[in-house]
Design an enzyme around this catalytic site. Structure first.
Site, mmCIF file in Angstrom:
data_model
loop_
_atom_site.group_PDB
_atom_site.id
_atom_site.type_symbol
_atom_site.label_atom_id
_atom_site.label_comp_id
_atom_site.label_asym_id
_atom_site.label_seq_id
_atom_site.Cartn_x
_atom_site.Cartn_y
_atom_site.Cartn_z
ATOM 1 N N THR A 1 -1.473 -59.217 28.476
ATOM 2 C CA THR A 1 -0.398 -58.473 27.822
ATOM 3 C C THR A 1 0.290 -57.541 28.819
ATOM 4 O O THR A 1 0.073 -57.650 30.042
ATOM 5 C CB THR A 1 -0.907 -57.773 26.536
ATOM 6 O OG1 THR A 1 0.202 -57.214 25.854
ATOM 7 C CG2 THR A 1 -1.928 -56.682 26.830
ATOM 8 N N LYS B 1 2.441 -60.241 31.962
ATOM 9 C CA LYS B 1 2.711 -61.604 31.470
ATOM 10 C C LYS B 1 3.520 -62.455 32.458
ATOM 11 O O LYS B 1 3.248 -63.643 32.614
ATOM 12 C CB LYS B 1 3.452 -61.544 30.136
ATOM 13 C CG LYS B 1 2.599 -61.089 28.964
ATOM 14 C CD LYS B 1 3.449 -61.138 27.710
ATOM 15 C CE LYS B 1 2.659 -60.801 26.477
ATOM 16 N NZ LYS B 1 3.464 -61.001 25.260
ATOM 17 N N ASN C 1 0.590 -65.582 28.022
ATOM 18 C CA ASN C 1 -0.294 -64.596 27.377
ATOM 19 C C ASN C 1 -1.696 -65.148 27.174
ATOM 20 O O ASN C 1 -2.507 -64.517 26.509
ATOM 21 C CB ASN C 1 0.298 -64.036 26.087
ATOM 22 C CG ASN C 1 0.455 -65.067 24.994
ATOM 23 O OD1 ASN C 1 0.184 -66.244 25.207
ATOM 24 N ND2 ASN C 1 0.890 -64.632 23.836
ATOM 25 N N ASP D 1 3.253 -66.937 21.885
ATOM 26 C CA ASP D 1 4.024 -66.126 20.934
ATOM 27 C C ASP D 1 4.805 -67.018 19.961
ATOM 28 O O ASP D 1 4.725 -66.852 18.744
ATOM 29 C CB ASP D 1 5.035 -65.224 21.680
ATOM 30 C CG ASP D 1 4.391 -63.955 22.220
ATOM 31 O OD1 ASP D 1 3.491 -63.416 21.555
ATOM 32 O OD2 ASP D 1 4.802 -63.510 23.305
ATOM 33 N N GLY E 1 17.448 -60.436 18.607
ATOM 34 C CA GLY E 1 16.610 -60.052 19.736
ATOM 35 C C GLY E 1 16.362 -61.211 20.688
ATOM 36 O O GLY E 1 16.266 -62.382 20.268
ATOM 37 N N ALA E 2 16.302 -60.866 21.980
ATOM 38 C CA ALA E 2 16.070 -61.871 23.023
ATOM 39 C C ALA E 2 15.132 -61.275 24.076
ATOM 40 O O ALA E 2 15.301 -61.499 25.271
ATOM 41 C CB ALA E 2 17.391 -62.302 23.641
ATOM 42 N N GLY F 1 10.864 -60.330 25.190
ATOM 43 C CA GLY F 1 9.733 -61.174 25.565
ATOM 44 C C GLY F 1 9.280 -62.086 24.438
ATOM 45 O O GLY F 1 9.177 -63.310 24.611
ATOM 46 N N ALA F 2 9.015 -61.525 23.264
ATOM 47 C CA ALA F 2 8.554 -62.345 22.141
ATOM 48 C C ALA F 2 9.680 -63.256 21.657
ATOM 49 O O ALA F 2 9.453 -64.436 21.349
ATOM 50 C CB ALA F 2 8.073 -61.442 21.004
ATOM 51 N N GLY G 1 5.011 -60.093 9.555
ATOM 52 C CA GLY G 1 4.778 -60.277 10.990
ATOM 53 C C GLY G 1 3.361 -60.659 11.390
ATOM 54 O O GLY G 1 3.144 -61.250 12.442
HETATM 55 N N1 NAP Z 1 3.520 -60.314 15.377
HETATM 56 C C1 NAP Z 1 3.171 -60.507 16.640
HETATM 57 O O1 NAP Z 1 2.208 -61.219 16.946
HETATM 58 C C2 NAP Z 1 3.998 -59.882 17.746
HETATM 59 C C3 NAP Z 1 3.837 -60.328 19.071
HETATM 60 C C4 NAP Z 1 4.619 -59.756 20.078
HETATM 61 C C5 NAP Z 1 5.535 -58.748 19.760
HETATM 62 N N2 NAP Z 1 5.656 -58.334 18.470
HETATM 63 C C6 NAP Z 1 6.645 -57.303 18.120
HETATM 64 O O2 NAP Z 1 7.908 -57.782 18.529
HETATM 65 C C7 NAP Z 1 8.767 -56.719 18.909
HETATM 66 C C8 NAP Z 1 9.426 -57.020 20.233
HETATM 67 O O3 NAP Z 1 8.433 -57.142 21.244
HETATM 68 P P1 NAP Z 1 8.818 -57.675 22.708
HETATM 69 O O4 NAP Z 1 7.562 -57.739 23.479
HETATM 70 O O5 NAP Z 1 9.677 -58.888 22.625
HETATM 71 O O6 NAP Z 1 9.714 -56.439 23.246
HETATM 72 P P2 NAP Z 1 10.843 -56.449 24.347
HETATM 73 O O7 NAP Z 1 10.627 -57.529 25.350
HETATM 74 O O8 NAP Z 1 10.940 -55.042 24.825
HETATM 75 O O9 NAP Z 1 12.207 -56.807 23.537
HETATM 76 C C9 NAP Z 1 12.741 -55.901 22.606
HETATM 77 C C10 NAP Z 1 13.952 -56.513 21.904
HETATM 78 O O10 NAP Z 1 14.434 -55.543 20.962
HETATM 79 C C11 NAP Z 1 15.775 -55.156 21.297
HETATM 80 N N3 NAP Z 1 15.929 -53.728 21.061
HETATM 81 C C12 NAP Z 1 15.049 -52.752 21.419
HETATM 82 N N4 NAP Z 1 15.538 -51.549 21.054
HETATM 83 C C13 NAP Z 1 16.741 -51.776 20.462
HETATM 84 C C14 NAP Z 1 17.736 -50.921 19.890
HETATM 85 N N5 NAP Z 1 17.575 -49.596 19.849
HETATM 86 N N6 NAP Z 1 18.837 -51.495 19.376
HETATM 87 C C15 NAP Z 1 18.999 -52.838 19.411
HETATM 88 N N7 NAP Z 1 18.100 -53.700 19.951
HETATM 89 C C16 NAP Z 1 16.988 -53.164 20.474
HETATM 90 C C17 NAP Z 1 15.921 -55.506 22.761
HETATM 91 O O11 NAP Z 1 17.294 -55.646 23.075
HETATM 92 P P3 NAP Z 1 17.809 -55.552 24.605
HETATM 93 O O12 NAP Z 1 17.548 -56.895 25.203
HETATM 94 O O13 NAP Z 1 19.238 -55.231 24.473
HETATM 95 O O14 NAP Z 1 17.004 -54.462 25.264
HETATM 96 C C18 NAP Z 1 15.127 -56.821 22.826
HETATM 97 O O15 NAP Z 1 15.868 -57.886 22.302
HETATM 98 C C19 NAP Z 1 7.887 -55.474 18.924
HETATM 99 O O16 NAP Z 1 8.147 -54.771 17.730
HETATM 100 C C20 NAP Z 1 6.474 -56.004 18.902
HETATM 101 O O17 NAP Z 1 5.617 -55.126 18.194
HETATM 102 C C21 NAP Z 1 4.915 -58.882 17.459
#
Ligand code: NAP
Length: 271
Positions: free
Chosen positions: A71, A75, A96, A112, A136-137, A139-140, A250
């Site tokens: 994590t 990654k 991962n 993921d 969203g685009a 990591g996940a 989720g």
């Molecule tokens: N259920 C599961 O198993 C699982 C697994 C992994 C993650 N998750 C959840 O998935 C979510 C994303 O995780 P990640 O690892 O992909 O994070 P990440 O790589 O940081 O990506 C975050 C995403 O959210 C957008 N974002 C963040 N703040 C924002 C704001 N204020 N306004 C608009 N867009 C915003 C980002 O847009 P930009 O590209 O413009 O920054 C990007 O698309 C988290 O909440 C995490 O807890 C869940």
């Protein structure tokens, strides 16, 4: 505290992170190993990025060490250190889960997206032929977009605050899955007319976060799917449910990933 009976024969696995305070994989995996009577243990490994390669080289020659979950922040770096990537890790460019083979090689994959799609399928949602709006685009989101296309979606529109990331991801997913129409757009694009809207942004994790999409603009019947696990009922899900949209939580994404990762690391957990 765990009551695992660790002996010299116990298979050892790890979760690689920095820091490790927040990781929950040890509790989850060890409880499952114990319940299933599997002689294995998963331990947290707090490794800084500058020491990553050294630690990994040592783990590769540790004969009772068989696999890792990976994590933040490792990654992408671990994908580069792997000897071989499965298609899920190759296309996303991050891993991962790692399996150590008996001849000292490291195979990596990213679960993921597979975990997400499997969770949705088990909850009764099939992506085949669907029009999908993915918010969203990150990591996940990257991994999910490829897996949703692989599951046969007819169209995927990726809407992201940083539109260049959505466009770049859209091009990669389109190239990998020519049968799906994929595009990247700005976060405020019209969300009407889709079969499902998936929130892969982190908006909704914290009190007071803006909604990732205007629920009033969704078409009737559009399913709303979340990957945030805490809170379980995000504001998005609450509002969508109140307006009669089918909602999807989720947590199944994580539950399914754990099973997929356990099997990949060579220590399958019971269903
Ligand atoms: N259920 C599961 O198993 C699982 C697994 C992994 C993650 N998750 C959840 O998935 C979510 C994303 O995780 P990640 O690892 O992909 O994070 P990440 O790589 O940081 O990506 C975050 C995403 O959210 C957008 N974002 C963040 N703040 C924002 C704001 N204020 N306004 C608009 N867009 C915003 C980002 O847009 P930009 O590209 O413009 O920054 C990007 O698309 C988290 O909440 C995490 O807890 C869940």
């Amino acid at each position: 505290m765990p009551t695992l009976d660790i002996t010299g024969k116990t298979a050892v696995y790890g979760i690689l992170a920095h820091p490790t305070d927040h990781v929950r994989a040890p509790q989850v995996f060890n409880a499952a190993y114990e319940a299933a009577g599997i002689d294995a243990v998963l331990v947290p490994l707090d490794v800084t990025p500058e020491n990553l390669a050294t630690v990994v080289e040592a783990l590769k020659v540790t004969r009772n060490f068989h696999g890792l979950t990976v994590t933040v922040p490792h990654k992408v770096a671990m994908a580069d250190l792997c000897d071989e990537l499965a298609p899920g890790g190759e296309r996303v460019g991050s891993v991962n889960a790692i399996r150590f083979t008996e001849d000292g090689r490291m195979l990596g994959d990213n679960f993921d997206g597979k975990g997400y799609v499997t969770g949705m399928r088990k909850a009764g949602f099939d992506f085949a032929g669907k029009k999908v709006l993915q918010l969203g685009a990150g990591g996940a989101g990257m991994s999910i977009a490829f897996s949703v296309a692989e599951a046969g979606a007819a169209e995927i529109v990726l809407a992201n605050r940083t539109v260049a990331k959505a466009e770049a991801l859209g091009q990669r997913v389109q190239a990998a899955f020519p049968g799906t129409s994929v595009s990247g757009v700005a976060a405020d694009a019209d969300p009407a007319g889709y079969d499902v809207v998936i929130n892969t942004t982190s908006l909704g994790l914290h009190d007071g976060d803006a909604l990732p999409v205007d629920v009033d603009r969704l078409s009737a019947g559009t399913a709303v799917s979340e990957i945030i696990m805490t809170p379980v009922h995000t504001e998005l899900l609450k509002r969508a449910e109140a307006k009669g949209h089918p909602i999807y939580f989720g947590k199944p994404m994580l539950d399914e990933q754990i099973k997929l990762i356990g099997a990949f690391m060579g220590c399958p957990l019971p269903d």
